[in-house]
Design a protein around this motif. Structure first.
Motif, short mmCIF file in Angstrom:
data_model
loop_
_atom_site.label_atom_id
_atom_site.label_comp_id
_atom_site.label_asym_id
_atom_site.label_seq_id
_atom_site.Cartn_x
_atom_site.Cartn_y
_atom_site.Cartn_z
N UNK A 70 9.83 12.38 -6.26
CA UNK A 70 10.01 10.98 -6.24
C UNK A 70 8.76 10.31 -7.24
N UNK A 71 9.33 9.33 -7.80
CA UNK A 71 8.45 8.44 -8.16
C UNK A 71 8.42 7.17 -7.66
N UNK A 72 7.23 6.57 -7.74
CA UNK A 72 7.16 5.09 -7.02
C UNK A 72 7.65 4.04 -7.63
N UNK A 88 0.61 2.76 -2.47
CA UNK A 88 1.33 2.18 -1.25
C UNK A 88 2.58 2.06 -1.63
N UNK A 89 3.02 1.93 -3.04
CA UNK A 89 4.49 2.07 -3.51
C UNK A 89 4.94 3.47 -3.28
N UNK A 90 3.78 4.55 -3.74
CA UNK A 90 4.09 5.86 -3.78
C UNK A 90 4.67 6.35 -2.16
N UNK A 103 6.39 -5.69 0.03
CA UNK A 103 6.45 -5.65 -1.45
C UNK A 103 5.28 -4.54 -1.67
N UNK A 104 5.51 -3.14 -1.69
CA UNK A 104 4.13 -2.30 -1.80
C UNK A 104 3.64 -2.13 -3.21
N UNK A 140 -6.30 -0.13 1.32
CA UNK A 140 -7.01 -0.84 2.31
C UNK A 140 -6.18 -1.69 3.40
N UNK A 141 -5.14 -2.37 2.81
CA UNK A 141 -4.29 -3.27 3.52
C UNK A 141 -3.62 -2.63 4.58
N UNK A 142 -3.01 -1.29 4.15
CA UNK A 142 -2.32 -0.42 4.98
C UNK A 142 -3.31 0.03 6.05
#
Length: 179
Positions: free
Chosen positions: A55-57, A65-67, A132-133, A139-141
């Motif tokens: 996959x690609x983010x 995070x998007x990944x 909205x990743x 750090x947020x995660x």
């Protein structure tokens, strides 16, 4: 705990390294991504996110995070091990330690959490990913998962540390000197 899926994040621009394919740089005669893939070889499923991966983010270049958000669409196990692709000294033994303590995040010698060397409960990780990743900070995660995630010190015991990542030419040079 039996049954985990592995996610290897192999995207990124590699700006500090000067190459977009830093995971293909060799340490000890093999590409760094090979260590991450070998470390999660015991996974039920392995998902590689990045150019040439599964996959690609979304959007491409959207960050870790998007990944992770993209990878979680393929994860089915109750625990997911998340590894960066630039960890030349990570091992299956380290992964087993993290999985046994999941949710668990490795800590480096300076006491900093290494969220891309971790085992998370899949459901908790899904809930921690923002709507909205793209561009969100890892750090947020991790903060959203705290205090549930344990910080786990991974002892080097005379060996190169499993958490050593290679983001810069100097870090790569150090890794190669240890290999």
């Amino acid at each position: 705990m039996s049954g985990y899926d592995g996610v290897v994040l192999a995207g990124g621009h590699g700006r500090r390294m000067g190459t977009g394919s830093k995971q293909l740089l060799a340490v000890g005669g093999r590409p760094m991504i090979a260590a991450s893939l070998a470390a999660v070889a015991g996974a039920r499923r392995i998902v590689v996110v990045g150019p040439g991966g599964d996959l690609v983010e979304d959007p491409p270049g959207g960050g870790p995070v998007a990944a992770l958000a993209a990878a979680l669409t393929r994860v089915t196990a109750p625990v997911v091990v998340v590894l960066a692709s630039d960890l030349p000294f990570v091992s299956a033994a380290v992964v087993d330690l993290l999985v046994a303590r999941a949710p668990a995040v490795a800590v480096d010698a300076d006491g900093r959490a290494q969220p891309l060397l971790a085992a998370y409960r899949t459901m908790g990780l899904r809930q921690a990913i923002p709507a909205q990743p793209a561009g969100a900070a890892m750090r947020t995660v991790v903060d959203a998962l705290a205090p549930k995630a344990r910080l786990v010190e991974i002892a080097a015991a005379g060996a190169p540390p499993a958490w050593w990542d290679c983001d810069t030419p100097a870090q790569l040079k150090q890794a190669r000197s240890w290999a």
